[in-house]
Design an enzyme around this catalytic site. Sequence first.
Site, PDB file in Angstrom:
ATOM      1  N   ARG A   1       8.007  -3.205  15.161  1.00  0.00           N
ATOM      2  CA  ARG A   1       9.416  -3.496  15.405  1.00  0.00           C
ATOM      3  C   ARG A   1      10.329  -2.319  15.051  1.00  0.00           C
ATOM      4  O   ARG A   1      11.416  -2.177  15.587  1.00  0.00           O
ATOM      5  CB  ARG A   1       9.824  -4.718  14.587  1.00  0.00           C
ATOM      6  CG  ARG A   1      10.427  -5.750  15.496  1.00  0.00           C
ATOM      7  CD  ARG A   1      10.868  -6.966  14.845  1.00  0.00           C
ATOM      8  NE  ARG A   1      10.996  -6.849  13.399  1.00  0.00           N
ATOM      9  CZ  ARG A   1      11.084  -7.907  12.625  1.00  0.00           C
ATOM     10  NH1 ARG A   1      11.040  -9.098  13.160  1.00  0.00           N
ATOM     11  NH2 ARG A   1      11.216  -7.790  11.330  1.00  0.00           N
TER      12      ARG A   1
ATOM     13  N   HIS B   1     -15.507 -10.864   0.710  1.00  0.00           N
ATOM     14  CA  HIS B   1     -16.402  -9.744   0.411  1.00  0.00           C
ATOM     15  C   HIS B   1     -17.655 -10.183  -0.366  1.00  0.00           C
ATOM     16  O   HIS B   1     -18.780  -9.838   0.002  1.00  0.00           O
ATOM     17  CB  HIS B   1     -15.674  -8.669  -0.399  1.00  0.00           C
ATOM     18  CG  HIS B   1     -14.423  -8.155   0.255  1.00  0.00           C
ATOM     19  ND1 HIS B   1     -14.290  -8.050   1.624  1.00  0.00           N
ATOM     20  CD2 HIS B   1     -13.252  -7.712  -0.258  1.00  0.00           C
ATOM     21  CE1 HIS B   1     -13.092  -7.565   1.905  1.00  0.00           C
ATOM     22  NE2 HIS B   1     -12.440  -7.360   0.778  1.00  0.00           N
TER      23      HIS B   1
ATOM     24  N   ASP C   1      -8.930 -13.685  -2.299  1.00  0.00           N
ATOM     25  CA  ASP C   1      -8.824 -12.277  -1.919  1.00  0.00           C
ATOM     26  C   ASP C   1     -10.192 -11.597  -1.831  1.00  0.00           C
ATOM     27  O   ASP C   1     -10.399 -10.738  -0.971  1.00  0.00           O
ATOM     28  CB  ASP C   1      -7.940 -11.551  -2.950  1.00  0.00           C
ATOM     29  CG  ASP C   1      -7.698 -10.100  -2.584  1.00  0.00           C
ATOM     30  OD1 ASP C   1      -7.296  -9.843  -1.437  1.00  0.00           O
ATOM     31  OD2 ASP C   1      -7.919  -9.215  -3.437  1.00  0.00           O
TER      32      ASP C   1
ATOM     33  N   HIS D   1     -13.947  -5.487   5.607  1.00  0.00           N
ATOM     34  CA  HIS D   1     -14.291  -4.062   5.563  1.00  0.00           C
ATOM     35  C   HIS D   1     -15.542  -3.796   4.719  1.00  0.00           C
ATOM     36  O   HIS D   1     -16.162  -2.749   4.856  1.00  0.00           O
ATOM     37  CB  HIS D   1     -13.096  -3.204   5.139  1.00  0.00           C
ATOM     38  CG  HIS D   1     -12.816  -3.187   3.674  1.00  0.00           C
ATOM     39  ND1 HIS D   1     -12.174  -4.203   3.028  1.00  0.00           N
ATOM     40  CD2 HIS D   1     -13.100  -2.273   2.709  1.00  0.00           C
ATOM     41  CE1 HIS D   1     -12.065  -3.916   1.744  1.00  0.00           C
ATOM     42  NE2 HIS D   1     -12.634  -2.749   1.509  1.00  0.00           N
TER      43      HIS D   1
ATOM     44  N   LYS E   1      -9.944  -7.615 -11.305  1.00  0.00           N
ATOM     45  CA  LYS E   1      -9.106  -6.415 -11.293  1.00  0.00           C
ATOM     46  C   LYS E   1      -8.855  -5.966 -12.730  1.00  0.00           C
ATOM     47  O   LYS E   1      -8.929  -6.761 -13.661  1.00  0.00           O
ATOM     48  CB  LYS E   1      -7.779  -6.710 -10.617  1.00  0.00           C
ATOM     49  CG  LYS E   1      -7.954  -7.020  -9.133  1.00  0.00           C
ATOM     50  CD  LYS E   1      -6.720  -6.716  -8.353  1.00  0.00           C
ATOM     51  CE  LYS E   1      -6.903  -7.021  -6.883  1.00  0.00           C
ATOM     52  NZ  LYS E   1      -7.674  -6.004  -6.172  1.00  0.00           N
TER      53      LYS E   1
ATOM     54  N   LYS F   1      -8.282  -9.548   7.443  1.00  0.00           N
ATOM     55  CA  LYS F   1      -8.116 -10.590   6.453  1.00  0.00           C
ATOM     56  C   LYS F   1      -6.720 -10.474   5.835  1.00  0.00           C
ATOM     57  O   LYS F   1      -6.158  -9.379   5.893  1.00  0.00           O
ATOM     58  CB  LYS F   1      -9.210 -10.516   5.401  1.00  0.00           C
ATOM     59  CG  LYS F   1      -9.063  -9.352   4.400  1.00  0.00           C
ATOM     60  CD  LYS F   1     -10.110  -9.422   3.353  1.00  0.00           C
ATOM     61  CE  LYS F   1      -9.622 -10.128   2.133  1.00  0.00           C
ATOM     62  NZ  LYS F   1      -8.993  -9.248   1.126  1.00  0.00           N
TER      63      LYS F   1
HETATM   64  C1  BG6 Z   1      -9.357  -5.884  -0.282  1.00  0.00           C
HETATM   65  C2  BG6 Z   1      -8.639  -6.717  -1.299  1.00  0.00           C
HETATM   66  O1  BG6 Z   1      -9.865  -6.683   0.751  1.00  0.00           O
HETATM   67  O2  BG6 Z   1     -10.436  -5.197  -0.916  1.00  0.00           O
HETATM   68  C3  BG6 Z   1      -8.139  -5.856  -2.442  1.00  0.00           C
HETATM   69  O3  BG6 Z   1      -7.548  -7.371  -0.672  1.00  0.00           O
HETATM   70  C4  BG6 Z   1      -9.270  -5.047  -3.030  1.00  0.00           C
HETATM   71  O4  BG6 Z   1      -7.515  -6.648  -3.432  1.00  0.00           O
HETATM   72  C5  BG6 Z   1     -10.028  -4.319  -1.936  1.00  0.00           C
HETATM   73  O5  BG6 Z   1      -8.718  -4.131  -3.955  1.00  0.00           O
HETATM   74  C6  BG6 Z   1     -11.288  -3.653  -2.505  1.00  0.00           C
HETATM   75  O6  BG6 Z   1     -11.853  -2.834  -1.525  1.00  0.00           O
HETATM   76  P1  BG6 Z   1     -12.693  -1.546  -1.923  1.00  0.00           P
HETATM   77  O7  BG6 Z   1     -13.159  -1.004  -0.602  1.00  0.00           O
HETATM   78  O8  BG6 Z   1     -11.776  -0.633  -2.654  1.00  0.00           O
HETATM   79  O9  BG6 Z   1     -13.816  -2.023  -2.780  1.00  0.00           O
END
Ligand code: BG6
Length: 484
Positions: free
Chosen positions: A51, A240, A235, A178, A331, A148
């Site tokens: 936008r 993951h 999250d 990812h 975290k 996501k």
């Molecule tokens: C993301 C989460 O999908 O993955 C984040 O939303 C997280 O909170 C991140 O920090 C971790 O990814 P990586 O590749 O740094 O392990």
Amino acid sequence: MVSRVIPVDPFDLVVFGGTGDLARRKILPALFRRYCAGQMPEGSRIIGAARTDLDAASYRTLAAQAIRDHGGGRACEDGTLDRFLGIVDYVTTDAQGDQGWPDLARLLTKDLVRAFYLSVGPGLFGDIAQRIRAHGLANGQSRIVVEKPFGHDLASARDLNRTLATHFEEGQVYRIDHYLGKETVQNLMAVRFGNMLFEPLWNSQYVDHIQITVAETVGVGGREDYYDRAGAMRDMMQNHLMQLLCLIAMEPPARFEPDPVRDEKLKVIRALDPVEPHHIVRGQYDPGGEGPGYREEVGRPRSTTESYVALKAHVSNWRWSGTPFYLRTGKRLVARSSVINVVFKDAPHSIFGPEAGRHANILSIRLQPNEGITLHVTIKEPGPGGMRLTEVPLDMSFAKALGPDGQDPPDAYERLIMDVIRGNQTLFMRGDEVEAAWAWVDPIIAGWQKRGEVPKPYDAASTGPLDADQLMRRDKRAWRGIKP
Ligand code: BG6
């Protein structure tokens, strides 16, 4: 060993949310690195759409800055960035109105692969998908990529799946997790299914338990609103860690192709037992080191969102019945470390007697950093004076093993975007997989809400709440350390 680069077909990639954080941090730098690697053929184009009112030149300036800021420039010769920017364009586009859409349609090249990357909140998926169709942007080779969070719970994920299905076939939808694009995560499959050594032992007869740890040192900085609504369960765990669990636990697919792989992962998720409330620990970090505590960081003094979660899961099928899976993620922990430890059972009988000691074999698969594999084996402690046993690591670092020419493996986004262009969905989640993952997670979260549970505090830069250690200790087991 230098990795081979197999060029893809020329493509048009439209990045909705092209000025946003993900585009700047991940998508644009990843595309640039693939360009440097020679994977993008002549005629390909990247079109930012958002936008924000910008012209193409200003967008190129933004893209160049993003690439410089986020590590896109390594291994690239002078002048390449300018050439790359020559294939970048921009259209000011309103996802919920008609502005920009006819211009976008005009920019696309007939018959090329068309990828539409929805780097926007899930609330806009439907609007954008509908306008892609309404304005005739889709062709026979269109793919749609979504990020996501894919929903907030099962009901919202179903809604999103239904919305996308109104406009695109499942075979055109690429749901990104990812973690599946990480080099070592794919190595899990190579280790399991490319070697004869491990698979015969890969079951509850030989494996005592499995630990999956994804520890981060970062806090939630910059994404307070999203994170405080999500928490570690939504999250990280729902996606993951669940994907890692699937790759460790699944049966060998008949072929390394999208549906055989995803069918096997889905079976694992569906075989998960509901998690007992006393098999799960939520945590929230207190201030520590240089940093603020969670509540301070998100600016909500009474937040009960978890920044840490540990749980014990059971996969109830023939292979795994009786072998618990312990999963934890958090975290602001002591180190950034993602590791899977497969802990084998003790030998059934020690011929050396109790004084010699016993050590379980452990296969540690390090996903990041220091990617590699360590197999802990038992040997004789050197020296005279009888037989005493000790444990030594057979240690392999992928970086060292792949030799001095070894390049940094492509970032997850580089691989995943190129897979989208190739039309290979193997490393993307299917709609039913995502729904099954939410169906497992939803009752856990509902239980917390019903019981009014608040997370246990833990010190920043620690290994997490003490209750998580207790979770293991009750089973006469212990977490392996979190080491960088
Ligand atoms: C993301 C989460 O999908 O993955 C984040 O939303 C997280 O909170 C991140 O920090 C971790 O990814 P990586 O590749 O740094 O392990």
